[in-house]
Design an enzyme around this catalytic site. Structure first.
Site, PDB file in Angstrom:
ATOM      1  N   LEU A 117       0.859  -1.183   0.000  1.00 48.59           N
ATOM      2  CA  LEU A 117       0.000   0.000   0.000  1.00 48.59           C
ATOM      3  C   LEU A 117       0.895   1.231   0.000  1.00 48.59           C
ATOM      4  O   LEU A 117       1.617   1.496   0.958  1.00 48.59           O
ATOM      5  CB  LEU A 117      -0.908  -0.020   1.235  1.00 48.59           C
ATOM      6  CG  LEU A 117      -1.787  -1.279   1.357  1.00 48.59           C
ATOM      7  CD1 LEU A 117      -2.502  -1.298   2.707  1.00 48.59           C
ATOM      8  CD2 LEU A 117      -2.781  -1.369   0.220  1.00 48.59           C
ATOM      9  N   ASN A 118       0.869   1.978  -1.110  1.00 51.63           N
ATOM     10  CA  ASN A 118       1.843   3.040  -1.343  1.00 51.63           C
ATOM     11  C   ASN A 118       1.145   4.373  -1.651  1.00 51.63           C
ATOM     12  O   ASN A 118       1.624   5.155  -2.454  1.00 51.63           O
ATOM     13  CB  ASN A 118       2.757   2.628  -2.524  1.00 51.63           C
ATOM     14  CG  ASN A 118       3.895   3.602  -2.758  1.00 51.63           C
ATOM     15  OD1 ASN A 118       4.596   3.987  -1.834  1.00 51.63           O
ATOM     16  ND2 ASN A 118       4.062   4.035  -4.006  1.00 51.63           N
ATOM     17  N   GLY A 120       0.353   6.810   0.633  1.00 54.87           N
ATOM     18  CA  GLY A 120       0.541   7.883   1.610  1.00 54.87           C
ATOM     19  C   GLY A 120       1.701   8.809   1.301  1.00 54.87           C
ATOM     20  O   GLY A 120       2.709   8.416   0.708  1.00 54.87           O
ATOM     21  N   ILE A 255       3.483  -0.194   3.190  1.00 57.65           N
ATOM     22  CA  ILE A 255       4.893  -0.127   2.792  1.00 57.65           C
ATOM     23  C   ILE A 255       5.779   0.401   3.920  1.00 57.65           C
ATOM     24  O   ILE A 255       6.985   0.165   3.941  1.00 57.65           O
ATOM     25  CB  ILE A 255       5.079   0.709   1.502  1.00 57.65           C
ATOM     26  CG1 ILE A 255       6.430   0.370   0.851  1.00 57.65           C
ATOM     27  CG2 ILE A 255       4.910   2.205   1.772  1.00 57.65           C
ATOM     28  CD1 ILE A 255       6.540   0.680  -0.601  1.00 57.65           C
ATOM     29  N   LYS A 400       5.801   5.329  11.705  1.00 60.02           N
ATOM     30  CA  LYS A 400       4.786   6.384  11.599  1.00 60.02           C
ATOM     31  C   LYS A 400       5.324   7.732  12.081  1.00 60.02           C
ATOM     32  O   LYS A 400       4.841   8.780  11.674  1.00 60.02           O
ATOM     33  CB  LYS A 400       3.543   6.020  12.423  1.00 60.02           C
ATOM     34  CG  LYS A 400       2.900   4.681  12.069  1.00 60.02           C
ATOM     35  CD  LYS A 400       2.269   4.696  10.702  1.00 60.02           C
ATOM     36  CE  LYS A 400       1.558   3.389  10.401  1.00 60.02           C
ATOM     37  NZ  LYS A 400       1.120   3.315   8.981  1.00 60.02           N
TER      38      LYS A 400
END
Length: 509
Positions: A117-118, A120, A255, A400
């Protein structure tokens, strides 16, 4: 948070008379809201380039479906009293999984697709562009490490595991330029874009966009969360391509989770010597919940199906129970293994019914908007034969904040073929608790400017830094504040080769 009908009713408060059948009134209000939205979207599509109109119509149809489901939702999606105890076989113990024999690994890997999942951006850490291009270790980015991991697998086992990146309109252009540098690597890289949905005004419930050209007003559009993966993956034709190639499963993860590497023991359970008679369609990797994870999603049995429970679905009076490590022992890592033909089936039959996340935002101009999103793990209940696997904490290593970056850049981990492995010198497997003050350490550039190098943290248990603090290059400083004790170090103090312990406040004179 107000429900949509509450907001819509506020718009007609001026009318004193309410139809006697309030249920009928609500239904009419809902239909009006949906009709007005569809009219606005039809008008919006007129501004699209002719060659893009067909794909945009398909995308807006999915948004209308999402909005329609949103209007129909009434109250919590979970009846707390109907939550069942997890069956014994619902969550497998990772330590009991068997490793495959080497001669079977190539065959297993050729049935796998890796999806990252890329979508952001790195803005929350003060970086421009996709988050996946932030350097995290030895000047290597999240994307570099992912490519290294898969290339190592392919070389070691003479396999051909492809890497698929789900981009958003925020990250697509930059990512397409960046992946050119991997052309010489033994990894086939594919990309597709998740949906681009219009933000809606909280007062009118209509799109704030005036044009289909996203670049003209980028704030009017949003990527609708990673639950959008299933439909957009299928619509990209990549799903069909991989099924036609004989591939059976995808392994999907964020990711920025550096612990989410291809695990051969899990794959062995799905397609290898240990696979079950009845195929498993969906696996969610969970890990033991700690105090740091109390707000994260957990696994429950509900209506005889395994499903994800998020804190947003929990009634206020049950939140403490939800956070309890005793009641809900597991925590969702968002590492998902899903059967490709099952994804195709649930998309074709329109049986994906994921809970809607209502994300209220206020734009820079003060306009209040609503984003409707879904989470990839919420699809678990839509598949047959779903299981959880309780994996080691090492498979959940997200970055994060700069506090996380501090850990992965340190000597706590060794880098091996793109994977981070905890140093054998660490006496216990838990990671230290690190909290760095947002005001001085929140952005990557500030963070790097405050560390001449990352200190030795092999034996660290807990580090909290607040205020204007800079770490030098040499020397040893040991600060020990036992449980309940407090040590304050005054502004301007320089500590070098010192041991500070006890319970004291060192004050300026």
């Amino acid at each position: 948070m107000s429900r949509p009908i509450d907001i819509l009713l506020k718009r007609v408060r001026g009318h004193q008379r309410v139809p006697s059948d309030s249920k009928e009134f609500l239904e009419v209000t809902k239909r009006d809201a949906l009709r007005l939205l569809e009219n606005d979207l039809d008008h919006l599509l007129l501004s699209a380039l002719p060659e893009k109109r067909a794909s945009l119509q398909q995308e807006m149809a999915r948004f209308v479906d999402l909005f329609g489901r949103f209007l129909q939702e009434e109250g919590p999606s979970i009846d707390w009293d109907k939550i069942q105890k997890l069956p014994e076989n619902a969550v497998m113990d990772y330590s009991k999984l068997k490793s495959p024999s080497n001669d079977k690994v190539q065959m297993m890997l050729d049935k796998l697709v890796v999806v990252k999942l890329n979508g952001g951006l790195g803005t929350s850490m003060g970086c421009h562009g996709p988050k996946s291009v932030i350097p995290v270790r030895s000047d290597l980015t999240f994307l570099d490490l992912t490519v290294q991991q898969i290339e190592h697998l392919n070389k070691t086992y003479n396999a051909n595991v492809p890497l698929v990146l789900m981009n958003s309109f925020n990250t697509d252009e930059d990512t397409e330029k960046i992946i050119r540098k991997y052309k010489g690597f033994r990894v086939q890289i594919y990309t597709f874009n998740q949906s681009c949905f219009p933000r809606i005004c909280r007062e009118s419930f209509l799109p704030i966009a005036k044009d289909c050209n996203v670049e003209k007003d980028i704030e009017a559009w949003y990527p609708p969360g990673h639950g959008d993966f299933y439909d957009t993956f299928r619509n990209s034709d990549l799903l069909k391509q991989f099924i036609d190639e004989g591939r059976e499963y995808c392994f999907l993860s964020n990711i920025d989770n550096l612990g989410a590497t291809v695990d051969l023991n899990i794959l062995n359970k799905l397609v290898g010597e240990e696979c079950l008679d009845k195929p498993v369609e969906f696996v969610m990797e969970v890990t033991d919940k700690t105090r740091a994870d109390v707000k994260g999603g957990t696994l429950i049995q509900y209506e005889n199906k395994l499903r994800l429970l998020e804190i947003a679905q929990v009634p206020k009076e049950r939140v403490d129970e939800f956070k309890s490590v005793k009641t809900f022992k597991f925590f969702n890592t968002n590492n998902i293994w899903a059967k490709l033909d099952a994804i195709d089936r649930v998309c074709r039959h329109h049986t994906l019914n994921m809970e809607i996340i209502v994300n209220n935002k206020t734009l820079e101009n003060g306009l209040r908007v609503v984003q409707l999103e879904t989470a990839v793990g919420a699809a678990m209940k839509c598949f047959d034969g779903s299981i959880g696997i309780n994996v080691p904490r090492s498979r959940f290593l997200p970055v994060k904040k700069t506090s996380d970056l501090f850990l992965v850049m340190s000597n706590l981990y060794n880098l091996k073929n793109g994977s981070l492995v905890m140093s054998p010198q660490r006496m216990f497997p838990t990671t230290p608790l690190v909290k760095l003050g947002e005001n001085h350490f929140g952005k990557v550039k500030e963070f790097l400017g405050r560390f001449a190098n990352i200190p030795d943290i092999i034996e660290l248990d807990h580090l909290t830094v607040s205020g204007d603090v800079t770490f030098g290059r040499g020397g040893t400083v040991i600060i020990i504040a036992n449980h309940g004790d407090r040590i304050d170090i005054p502004a301007g103090a320089i500590l070098e080769n010192k041991i500070v312990s006890g319970n004291m406040r060192i004050l300026d004179h």
